[in-house]
Structure formats: C-alpha cells, structure tokens
Scaffold this motif. Structure first.
Motif: not given
Lengths: 363, 296
Positions: B197, B200, B203, B216-217, B221, B282
C-alpha cells in the motif's frame, strides 16, 4: 521439555537417510572391507625373476620344477640389470640369482658331499608379506630338490640396501593422498553450503558463466591443495622420509590427485541439495576408496575381486605412482600409465562437473 | 516504455502449476508490487524474471532482451535482492559489495565510491569492516538489499525486502526504496499489505499462481472494499438490536454517512459516546477477491 526435544531429534536423525546411512552404513562398510582386506589372500600368482648363472641341466630342471609350483610364475633374465629394472618397476616381486657351479655342487651334494648352496634373492621391500612367502617356498623346494638336508643359505636382501627401515616412506604417500582426498568433502560442502544458503543463486543473478563459477570454486581449493602438499611433505621429511625418485614427478602426481579430488567434490555438490547431504556422502565415498586403494595398508594380500574394484578408483593410481616414486625411485616410464590414467580421469571429472553446473545455472 | 513484460508466463514443477499464465507489463520507473500469500508464486516469478528458472511456457522481455534467449544481457541490467538474507558471512560489508560489483565487471574505484554511498545511506558505515556474521539481523538485511544495488541496475527485483524485520527497520527500508522510486523500475513482492500500500504505483494481487486483480492501491480499495465502516460506542445500544450488527458492545454500521447515523441513532435513544470510522484496507480487498486471509 527434554523428552520433547529428544523425540524431535530422533525423528530428525531417522528421517534423514543420509545421516542414518552415515551412522549405520559406514561402520558396516568398514567391517566388511577390513574382513575382505585382511582375510583370505586368494589364489595369488607371484611373478619372480630368475637369473641362471650356472646354465647347467640341473639348474634348468631346478627352475622348471620351481615354476611348476602353483602360485609362482617364473620370468628368466640374462643379467641382473634387467631383473632389477623390472623389480623397481613392479613387474616382478623378487628375483633369485642361481650361482655358477650350482649344478656341479648339487651333484656333489647328491653324492653325499658337505657343500653349501648359496642362493641370492632380492625382493621388493614394499611387499614384505609376499616376499617372505616366496622365500619360504624357495627354501622348502630347494631342500626337497637336494633330497637331503643340506646347509642351504638363502641370502635374501631387499632391493636398495640403502633403504632405512622407515615406515614413513611407506605410509607417507598414502597419507598425503588421503589428506588431499579431504578436498572432496571440502569442495562438496563449500559449494553445497552456498547453494543451500542462496548465495549461489545470488551469484547466478550476476552475469557470470557456469564455467567461471566452477573455476572460481576450484582455484581456491587448488591453492589449499598446494599448501597441503607442501605441509605434508615437510612433515614427512621431518619424520625422516626419503624420496628416491624425482621429486617434481611426485609433485605432479600429488597435484593430479588434488585435481581429481576437487572434480569429485564438484560433482557431489552439483547433485546434493543440502550441506548435510554433501559432507557425509563425501566421507562414505572416501573412506572405502581410501582403504581399497591401498592408502593405509598394502593391496598385495587383497582378494583379486577387491583388487579389480580398486583399479576403478583414481586413488589407486595416485598411490601406486607416488609410492613407486618415493620407495623405488621409479622412472617416469614405470609410472606413465598411472599418470595418463590420472590425467584422463581429471579431465573427465571436470567436464562432467562443468556439464552439471550448466544444468544448475538454469533449471 | 515497458521495462518488464511477460506473456503467458507459466511454470510447472512436476505437474504442479506454480505460476499460471502471467501477463504483466511494467513501465519504466514504475514500482510494481506482487502481493500474495506464501506459495502464491511470487518468488517463482522473480526467479524466472531474473533468469534463475526457465519458464515452462511463455515469454519474458526485460528492456530489449529476451530473458530465456539472452540471460547474460538481462543479468547485466538487473539487480536482485533475494527473499532470504544472502550475504557471505565471513566477509565484511565492503568485501560483500566488492564481490558483487566485480561479478558485474565494475572497476574497483567505482565499486568503492558506490559502496561508500550505499553504506552511508543505509547506516552501515560504522560497522562496515566487521565480518557480517557479527551484524544484527536488520543490518544484514540492509546489506543484502544494497548488494542488489551496487552496480546501479536499471531494474530491481526485491523479493520480500522486509521479511521478518522489526517495524523500525522495515520503515527504514521503505524510506530508502522511496528514494529511488521513479529512477528505477522496481518489482517488489510482499505479503505485507501495508508495504504494498505504502510503496506501490500498482499492485498485482497474486493467488495460486494467477493474478486475480491489478490496479493502483487506491482503485483496488475503491473497487473491491466494502463501504466505510462506522463503529459506535454508547448507552442504550440494545435499542437498535436487530437493525444493526452489535459486536463487542459496539454497533458496526456499514455506511459512510456519519451525520445520518447520528440522527438515526438519536431518534432510537442511543446516547453516543464515541464514533469511529474504519477506512477500507488492502486486507479487505484481498479477502474479498481471494476469499482467504493473508496471514503474516
């Protein structure tokens, strides 16, 4: 707590086949090998030389009958020089000189004369057991041949009177070679350790080739070997070792020995996944090989099957060549076969090692 | 510009599929994380990308090189920090760095300059002359990491760079990774949610050898997590029993609208003592996608 730990460790030992093999298999192997080695001497044929200075009918008969004794193979020589050369080269175990007037004297003995028979035997000091066997055969046969109890004098002497009765001469070559054989577990253990700990993989992520890696591990071991050889020789000299042959040739034999040992260590390490596989395996391989190749005791009394097996190991050729150089002062021609075999073996082992390393690089 | 590209990358070990048809495109300068539990195929992927393992099927391109056909070219441009701490125990830190530098054919002067810089940055200078078996676990780990950086590679593979470290050492390494983020293309594997998280750009969630989500993080989410959760503590909570979940004397309400919640609860006679919102994590994303928890 202690019980739990004990139980865990017992499982550890018994679930590791290599370790259990080492603990149980090794003593068994030792027992078996010693049994074979010191047990029956088998149907051994002794090669002996005869120089007939008498050249009479009687001496010819004497030689012919001696040759009929089972276990003895007679090779005739015209002069002492050739016989001595063959003795030094290990082609014959001993040679006997039949003196002039042997036939005449024997006739006189048969006619109840009180004469002495004088036989000269020279034998290879490195094989004392077989030599004494031969001397006793000659003694009893000659007494039988003369039909009466005569004052028989067998003048036996080991070759090279200048030899000192020094055990170090016999044992040193074997010990040096065994010491060099410790390179096998060292090489095997070192590389396997790096494989196990991931260091080999780390090296493999850099642009190096498998051959470079192999050499990068053999070279330091080779330097270790040079130090070993120098140290062992130094200690040998300190203990009174005398080298009758060419010392550079002896070095060459030891260096070849170091190289084939490193080669075997490499191959073991390419195969083994863990250090605790590589090291015991190396020792399981080494100890019987060391014994079978006559490193610690002479091979002459071994069963022919054992001798045949021994000829499969490079250590046999190493020790034969080294011993011939140290004890007998042999020329290159006498040990050339051993040296060629050692060179070929070393080259083959390294080629196999490089091949296995190539497979190791990319799985 | 794509730095790392795989196409249908698959690895089988005796019929077991460790990596299954992996298609990745990692841009130059990107920090891409492979997030997944132990045994998901992260390390196998890194090993294939760094030419330690040949794939069973599929293609790998590292910059302009084919990893199967041109391993030595690939090895020149990559730096690999293995999962375990891999150092030579009886050498000191300088010597460890020198070894890797020389294997990369760097000259001694450059190695020395670069080592000095790296040792200083990661706080290893003071003990750099000690044999490394005398260093602490955290220090060894840092050394193991910078050994992958000595030759200033364009592409960096970091396999679980903070595995088993204490939070403080972990943060120090994160700080360091952030420093060269953008400069180098980094593929990082981790099973620490926070690590993925925090660091990166993108991910890839990997499970049983397959990428199951990639973004993307933030977007991961957004897309996969439940709404914000509000936890309420207070008196007369029993009044709303049946309407909301009660866990440990707290009301758990899956709704981000705090104002609305306060109004509704007041009407029911609940006296609110504290109210707390929980952001999606995450971890939730992971559970949502794979149906399993990611244990550390």
């Amino acid at each position: 707590m202690i019980l739990a730990l004990t139980s865990r460790n017992i499982k550890e030992i018994f679930r590791n086949r290599m370790r259990i093999g080492f603990l149980l298999g090794m003593p068994i192997a030792f027992m078996l090998i010693f049994n074979v080695a010191f047990g029956s001497s088998g149907e051994e044929i002794i090669n002996v030389g005869i120089i007939d200075l008498d050249n009479s009918e009687i001496s010819a008969t004497y030689i012919e009958n001696l040759g009929n004794i089972s276990g003895i193979n007679i090779i005739s020589y015209d002069n002492e020089e050739n016989a001595l050369k063959d003795l030094k080269d290990g082609n014959i175990l001993a040679y006997m000189t039949i003196p002039e007037h042997f036939g005449e004297n024997m006739m006189l003995i048969w006619n109840n004369s009180n004469l002495e028979i004088d036989l000269k035997i020279k034998y290879d000091e490195t094989l004392p057991n077989t030599a004494s066997k031969f001397i006793s055969i000659v003694t009893s046969y000659t007494l039988q041949f003369s039909r009466v109890s005569i004052p028989l004098r067998i003048d036996s002497e080991p070759i090279n009177i200048s030899y000192e009765k020094n055990l170090v001469n016999f044992f040193a070559p074997g010990i040096v070679i065994f010491g060099l054989m410790v390179l096998i577990p060292t090489a095997g253990g070192m590389i396997t350790h790096d494989k196990e700990k991931g260091f080999m993989e780390r090296i493999l992520t850099t642009p190096v080739t498998s051959t470079q890696i192999l050499l990068g591990y053999s070279l330091p071991l080779f330097i270790v070997a040079l130090i070993q050889i120098a140290t062992y020789m130094g200690v040998g000299f300190a203990l009174g070792m005398k080298i009758y042959g060419n010392i550079f040739l002896l070095f060459a034999v030891y260096i070849l020995t170091a190289l084939w040992c490193i080669g075997i260590g490499m191959i073991i390490s390419a195969w083994a996944k863990r250090e605790d596989q590589a090291e015991p395996f190396s020792w399981i391989f080494m100890i019987p090989v060391a014994m079978l190749s006559g490193l610690w005791f002479p091979l002459e009394n071994m069963h022919p099957v054992v001798k045949a097996i021994a000829n499969l190991f490079p250590s046999t050729y190493s020790v034969n060549a080294a011993r011939a150089l140290v004890l007998k002062g042999s020329e290159f021609s006498a040990i050339s076969n051993s040296i060629y075999i050692l060179i070929v073996t070393t080259v083959i082992l390294f080629l196999v090692g490089i091949f296995l390393f190539k497979k190791l690089v990319v799985k | 510009m794509i730095a790392i590209e795989t196409h249908g990358l698959t690895k089988e070990f005796n019929g077991l599929i460790a990596v299954d048809n992996l298609n990745l495109k990692i841009k130059k300068g990107e920090l891409f994380s492979l997030l997944g539990p132990n045994g998901a195929g992260k390390t196998t992927t890194i090993k294939m990308l760094s030419c330690l393992l040949n794939p069973t099927h599929g293609k790998i391109r590292i910059l302009e090189y084919d990893a199967v056909e041109q391993p030595y070219e690939v090895k020149k441009v990559i730096g690999v920090s293995p999962q375990e701490t891999v150092i030579s125990e009886f050498l000191n830190s300088w010597e460890n760095l020198e070894l890797i530098g020389r294997l990369h054919r760097m000259d001694k002067k450059t190695i020395k300059e670069r080592s000095k810089e790296l040792l200083e940055t990661l706080g290893l200078m003071e003990r750099a002359k000690d044999p490394v078996h005398k260093l602490s676990g955290g220090m060894k780990r840092r050394l193991s990491l910078i050994m992958a950086l000595i030759h200033d590679p364009a592409i960096l593979f970091l396999d679980e760079p903070t595995l088993g470290l204490d939070p403080q050492s972990r943060r120090a390494i994160w700080e360091y990774i952030r420093k060269f983020k953008g400069e180098k293309t980094i593929l990082l594997t981790t099973h620490y949610m926070e690590e993925a998280d925090q660091l990166s750009d993108r991910i890839g969630i990997i499970d049983e050898g397959r990428i199951v989500a990639l973004d993307t993080p933030e977007r991961l989410k957004e897309r996969y997590s439940k709404k914000k959760v509000v936890l309420v503590e207070g008196e007369n909570i029993e009044n709303v029993k049946g309407k909301y979940t009660i866990d440990n004397n707290r009301l758990v309400i899956e709704d981000g609208d705090i104002k609305g919640i306060v109004e509704r609860l007041s009407k029911e006679g609940v006296i609110i003592k504290s109210i707390k919102t929980e952001e999606p994590t995450l971890e939730e994303v992971f559970i949502e996608i794979t149906g399993k928890e990611l244990r550390e």
